[in-house]
Scaffold this active site. Structure first.
Site, short mmCIF file in Angstrom:
data_model
loop_
_atom_site.label_atom_id
_atom_site.label_comp_id
_atom_site.label_asym_id
_atom_site.label_seq_id
_atom_site.Cartn_x
_atom_site.Cartn_y
_atom_site.Cartn_z
CE LYS A 86 27.32 -8.67 28.14
NZ LYS A 86 26.08 -9.26 28.77
NE ARG A 122 23.50 -5.94 23.64
CZ ARG A 122 23.84 -5.40 24.80
NH1 ARG A 122 24.91 -4.74 25.18
NH2 ARG A 122 22.86 -5.34 25.77
NE ARG A 180 21.28 -5.64 40.05
CZ ARG A 180 22.72 -5.41 39.52
NH1 ARG A 180 23.06 -5.69 38.39
NH2 ARG A 180 23.23 -4.37 40.26
NE ARG A 207 18.11 -1.38 35.07
CZ ARG A 207 19.51 -1.74 34.56
NH1 ARG A 207 20.49 -1.37 35.10
NH2 ARG A 207 19.88 -2.53 33.52
NE ARG A 229 18.55 -6.86 28.80
CZ ARG A 229 18.77 -6.65 30.18
NH1 ARG A 229 17.77 -6.23 31.26
NH2 ARG A 229 20.00 -6.70 30.68
P1 AP5 Z 1 26.30 -8.34 35.35
O1 AP5 Z 1 27.66 -8.56 35.51
O2 AP5 Z 1 25.56 -6.98 35.50
O3 AP5 Z 1 25.98 -9.20 33.86
P2 AP5 Z 1 26.08 -8.30 32.39
O4 AP5 Z 1 26.32 -9.44 31.56
O5 AP5 Z 1 26.82 -7.22 32.39
O6 AP5 Z 1 24.34 -8.17 32.13
P3 AP5 Z 1 23.51 -6.70 32.03
O7 AP5 Z 1 22.04 -6.89 32.63
O8 AP5 Z 1 24.35 -5.42 32.13
O9 AP5 Z 1 23.11 -7.32 30.54
P4 AP5 Z 1 23.07 -6.79 29.21
O10 AP5 Z 1 24.53 -7.27 28.34
O11 AP5 Z 1 21.86 -6.85 28.47
O12 AP5 Z 1 23.12 -5.08 29.39
P5 AP5 Z 1 23.76 -3.63 29.02
O13 AP5 Z 1 23.94 -3.00 30.22
O14 AP5 Z 1 24.87 -4.06 28.13
O15 AP5 Z 1 25.39 -9.44 36.13
C1 AP5 Z 1 24.10 -9.40 36.26
C2 AP5 Z 1 23.63 -9.87 37.71
O16 AP5 Z 1 24.09 -11.23 38.01
C3 AP5 Z 1 24.18 -8.90 38.83
O17 AP5 Z 1 23.11 -8.91 39.50
C4 AP5 Z 1 25.44 -9.89 39.07
O18 AP5 Z 1 25.52 -9.33 40.57
C5 AP5 Z 1 24.75 -11.31 39.09
N1 AP5 Z 1 26.09 -12.17 38.90
C6 AP5 Z 1 27.14 -11.72 37.98
N2 AP5 Z 1 27.90 -12.82 38.05
C7 AP5 Z 1 27.41 -13.69 38.98
C8 AP5 Z 1 28.15 -14.95 39.61
N3 AP5 Z 1 29.07 -15.52 38.98
N4 AP5 Z 1 27.15 -15.59 40.41
C9 AP5 Z 1 26.09 -15.06 40.83
N5 AP5 Z 1 25.52 -13.74 40.35
C10 AP5 Z 1 26.49 -13.18 39.55
O19 AP5 Z 1 22.69 -3.15 28.22
C11 AP5 Z 1 21.32 -2.86 28.57
C12 AP5 Z 1 20.68 -2.16 27.43
O20 AP5 Z 1 21.32 -1.00 26.68
C13 AP5 Z 1 20.45 -3.29 26.16
O21 AP5 Z 1 19.34 -4.03 26.55
C14 AP5 Z 1 20.22 -2.16 25.08
O22 AP5 Z 1 18.95 -1.57 24.86
C15 AP5 Z 1 21.16 -1.20 25.36
N6 AP5 Z 1 22.40 -1.17 24.60
C16 AP5 Z 1 23.68 -1.58 25.40
N7 AP5 Z 1 24.82 -1.81 24.52
C17 AP5 Z 1 24.03 -1.70 23.25
C18 AP5 Z 1 24.69 -1.74 21.99
N8 AP5 Z 1 25.84 -1.85 21.85
N9 AP5 Z 1 23.77 -1.63 20.77
C19 AP5 Z 1 22.49 -1.49 21.06
N10 AP5 Z 1 21.86 -1.20 22.29
C20 AP5 Z 1 22.69 -1.40 23.20
#
Ligand code: AP5
Length: 215
Positions: free
Chosen positions: A13, A88, A127, A160, A171
């Site tokens: 995402k 979420r 990662r 991390r 997660r």
């Molecule tokens: P990336 O692009 O970072 O993927 P992502 O879907 O954004 O993954 P996140 O780890 O950010 O997931 P998330 O949604 O759980 O985390 P968030 O930050 O929202 O890609 C992931 C990896 O894959 C990278 O290394 C990238 O390089 C690689 N990659 C991507 N595309 C690729 C491809 N096509 N081929 C190969 N490699 C690829 O949330 C973190 C925490 O914050 C949550 O756990 C929660 O505690 C809190 N939080 C955030 N939002 C909320 C909310 N709305 N409500 C409550 N808690 C929240």
């Protein structure tokens, strides 16, 4: 364009959201990034959020909704936005409806990145980053030349807290139990939902997303 980018942790995402933001010239609003900024800044909100994030749990809605309300009301979001990581759960989706009603806006679409769990785990738990210079690696897809050492500065690579495999598994469980029901909520509300395979190459996924959103 008023878009929600949806999918499990590690679906891409953040990666795709940044490219879409450039393509449509609108901001990407990532609640994960907003929370990480608060953690880095050491604010009270950041300290509260951190323990949930490290455990792979959702941060309480009250904390998240204040951040989102402020971001959606900002000048830069007036022409549209891409929401990444929000809503979420169904309570957040209901709250978003209220915020959008207040701002006289409506959602155009929800784009869902579909990625199998095994790939999510390889992408996130594989990662590693360098605390010295910030370089990022993946032990499966882009390994450093010397295991555990940064190619750029020789620093010791780190993982991390919320990238540990057990935390990633948790997660994913939280995603299935609390976040996936949001899709049924939008289906019922008649919002267009576009499913895109998120397991290919970054540029191919981007092309599919742009195509899906422009048709
Ligand atoms: P990336 O692009 O970072 O993927 P992502 O879907 O954004 O993954 P996140 O780890 O950010 O997931 P998330 O949604 O759980 O985390 P968030 O930050 O929202 O890609 C992931 C990896 O894959 C990278 O290394 C990238 O390089 C690689 N990659 C991507 N595309 C690729 C491809 N096509 N081929 C190969 N490699 C690829 O949330 C973190 C925490 O914050 C949550 O756990 C929660 O505690 C809190 N939080 C955030 N939002 C909320 C909310 N709305 N409500 C409550 N808690 C929240």
């Amino acid at each position: 364009m008023h878009l929600i980018l949806f999918g499990p942790p590690g679906a891409g995402k953040g990666t795709q959201g940044a490219l879409l933001a450039r393509h449509f010239d609108i901001p990407r609003i990532s609640t994960g990034d907003l929370l990480r900024e608060a953690v880095r800044a050491g604010t009270g909100l950041g300290r509260e959020a951190r323990r949930y994030m490290d455990a792979g749990e959702l941060v309480p809605d009250t904390v998240i909704l204040g951040l989102v309300r402020e971001a959606l009301g900002s000048e830069s979001a007036q022409r549209g936005f891409i929401l990444d990581g929000f809503p979420r759960n169904v309570a957040q989706a209901e709250a978003l409806d209220g915020i959008l009603r207040f701002l006289h806006r409506r959602l155009d679409a929800v784009a869902v990145l579909d990625v199998p769990d095994e790939l999510v785990i390889k992408r996130i738990a594989g990662r590693r980053s360098c605390p010295n210079c910030g370089a990022v690696y993946n032990i499966h897809f882009e390994p450093p030349r010397t295991p555990g050492r940064c190619d750029v500065c020789g620093g010791e690579l780190a993982q991390r807290g919320d990238y540990q495999e057990e935390t990633v598994q948790h997660r994913l469980e939280v995603y299935r139990a609390q976040t996936e029901p949001v899709l049924a909520y939008y289906e019922q509300a008649g919002v267009a939902i576009q499913y895109v395979d998120g397991s290919g190459k970054v540029d191919e996924i981007q092309a599919q997303l742009v195509h899906a959103l422009q048709t």
